[in-house]
Design a protein around this motif. Sequence first.
Motif, PDB file in Angstrom:
ATOM      1  N   ASN A  40     -87.284  23.161 -13.959  1.00 46.06           N
ATOM      2  CA  ASN A  40     -85.859  23.454 -14.034  1.00 46.06           C
ATOM      3  C   ASN A  40     -85.121  22.539 -15.009  1.00 46.06           C
ATOM      4  O   ASN A  40     -84.158  22.957 -15.644  1.00 46.06           O
ATOM      5  CB  ASN A  40     -85.232  23.419 -12.646  1.00 46.06           C
ATOM      6  N   PHE A  78     -84.917  28.452  -9.514  1.00 45.47           N
ATOM      7  CA  PHE A  78     -83.943  27.905  -8.570  1.00 45.47           C
ATOM      8  C   PHE A  78     -84.260  28.319  -7.140  1.00 45.47           C
ATOM      9  O   PHE A  78     -84.124  27.513  -6.215  1.00 45.47           O
ATOM     10  CB  PHE A  78     -82.523  28.330  -8.959  1.00 45.47           C
ATOM     11  N   SER A  79     -84.678  29.551  -6.946  1.00 44.78           N
ATOM     12  CA  SER A  79     -84.989  30.009  -5.586  1.00 44.78           C
ATOM     13  C   SER A  79     -86.136  29.215  -4.979  1.00 44.78           C
ATOM     14  O   SER A  79     -86.121  28.907  -3.779  1.00 44.78           O
ATOM     15  CB  SER A  79     -85.314  31.504  -5.575  1.00 44.78           C
ATOM     16  N   ALA A  81     -86.758  26.095  -5.700  1.00 43.85           N
ATOM     17  CA  ALA A  81     -86.177  24.789  -5.390  1.00 43.85           C
ATOM     18  C   ALA A  81     -85.466  24.824  -4.035  1.00 43.85           C
ATOM     19  O   ALA A  81     -85.623  23.903  -3.223  1.00 43.85           O
ATOM     20  CB  ALA A  81     -85.215  24.364  -6.498  1.00 43.85           C
ATOM     21  N   ILE A  82     -84.696  25.871  -3.794  1.00 47.70           N
ATOM     22  CA  ILE A  82     -83.996  25.988  -2.511  1.00 47.70           C
ATOM     23  C   ILE A  82     -84.999  26.107  -1.362  1.00 47.70           C
ATOM     24  O   ILE A  82     -84.848  25.461  -0.314  1.00 47.70           O
ATOM     25  CB  ILE A  82     -83.040  27.202  -2.528  1.00 47.70           C
ATOM     26  N   ASN A  83     -86.035  26.892  -1.545  1.00 49.99           N
ATOM     27  CA  ASN A  83     -87.068  27.035  -0.519  1.00 49.99           C
ATOM     28  C   ASN A  83     -87.760  25.700  -0.247  1.00 49.99           C
ATOM     29  O   ASN A  83     -88.054  25.366   0.909  1.00 49.99           O
ATOM     30  CB  ASN A  83     -88.089  28.101  -0.934  1.00 49.99           C
ATOM     31  N   MET A  85     -86.409  22.757  -0.602  1.00 46.52           N
ATOM     32  CA  MET A  85     -85.457  21.928   0.155  1.00 46.52           C
ATOM     33  C   MET A  85     -85.501  22.278   1.641  1.00 46.52           C
ATOM     34  O   MET A  85     -85.520  21.385   2.494  1.00 46.52           O
ATOM     35  CB  MET A  85     -84.039  22.129  -0.369  1.00 46.52           C
ATOM     36  N   VAL A  86     -85.516  23.562   1.939  1.00 48.27           N
ATOM     37  CA  VAL A  86     -85.592  24.002   3.335  1.00 48.27           C
ATOM     38  C   VAL A  86     -86.885  23.519   3.975  1.00 48.27           C
ATOM     39  O   VAL A  86     -86.887  23.038   5.112  1.00 48.27           O
ATOM     40  CB  VAL A  86     -85.462  25.544   3.429  1.00 48.27           C
ATOM     41  N   LEU A 101     -81.954  17.744  -3.397  1.00 46.39           N
ATOM     42  CA  LEU A 101     -80.739  18.552  -3.528  1.00 46.39           C
ATOM     43  C   LEU A 101     -79.820  17.969  -4.592  1.00 46.39           C
ATOM     44  O   LEU A 101     -79.363  18.691  -5.486  1.00 46.39           O
ATOM     45  CB  LEU A 101     -80.006  18.638  -2.187  1.00 46.39           C
ATOM     46  N   THR A 104     -81.445  18.344  -8.019  1.00 49.92           N
ATOM     47  CA  THR A 104     -81.521  19.731  -8.451  1.00 49.92           C
ATOM     48  C   THR A 104     -80.173  20.266  -8.925  1.00 49.92           C
ATOM     49  O   THR A 104     -80.122  21.172  -9.750  1.00 49.92           O
ATOM     50  CB  THR A 104     -82.080  20.608  -7.306  1.00 49.92           C
ATOM     51  N   VAL A 105     -79.100  19.698  -8.436  1.00 53.08           N
ATOM     52  CA  VAL A 105     -77.770  20.139  -8.863  1.00 53.08           C
ATOM     53  C   VAL A 105     -77.268  19.322 -10.054  1.00 53.08           C
ATOM     54  O   VAL A 105     -76.808  19.877 -11.051  1.00 53.08           O
ATOM     55  CB  VAL A 105     -76.772  20.056  -7.682  1.00 53.08           C
TER      56      VAL A 105
END
Length: 123
Positions: A40, A78-79, A81-83, A85-86, A101, A104-105
């Motif tokens: 990313n 990005f998806s 990355a979110i997964n 994090m979860v 988090l 990544t932002v």
Amino acid sequence: MTFLLICICGGVGAVARFVLNTSIQRWWKNAFPLSTFIINVIATFCAGLAASALAHQAVGEPTYLLFVTGFLGGFSTFSTAINEMVSLVRGHKYAVASLYLLATVVVPLICVALGWAVGAMAH
């Protein structure tokens, strides 16, 4: 024809992501999802370069679409990355999840700006 070319470029980007992701994961064994983060970071820097090139008319919109929408759309993730994090939160790795988090932002925003700046210097 543009639609087909964007699809092809997206496929090439996805393959590039797979190769880089697999290569990094072979030696990185820590909880922090480094491979997705690196992918990313590269993608956002390249997006900044491409946006600058388009704004300075160094490339046309069709080339921009092929690269950003096609290649970088397939390359960046990005998806994922979110997964990740979860998954870190579910694994009770709250500090790593928080760091990831934030990174990544914030880091991709900086990378887009750097890419734009580098591209602007070249024109």
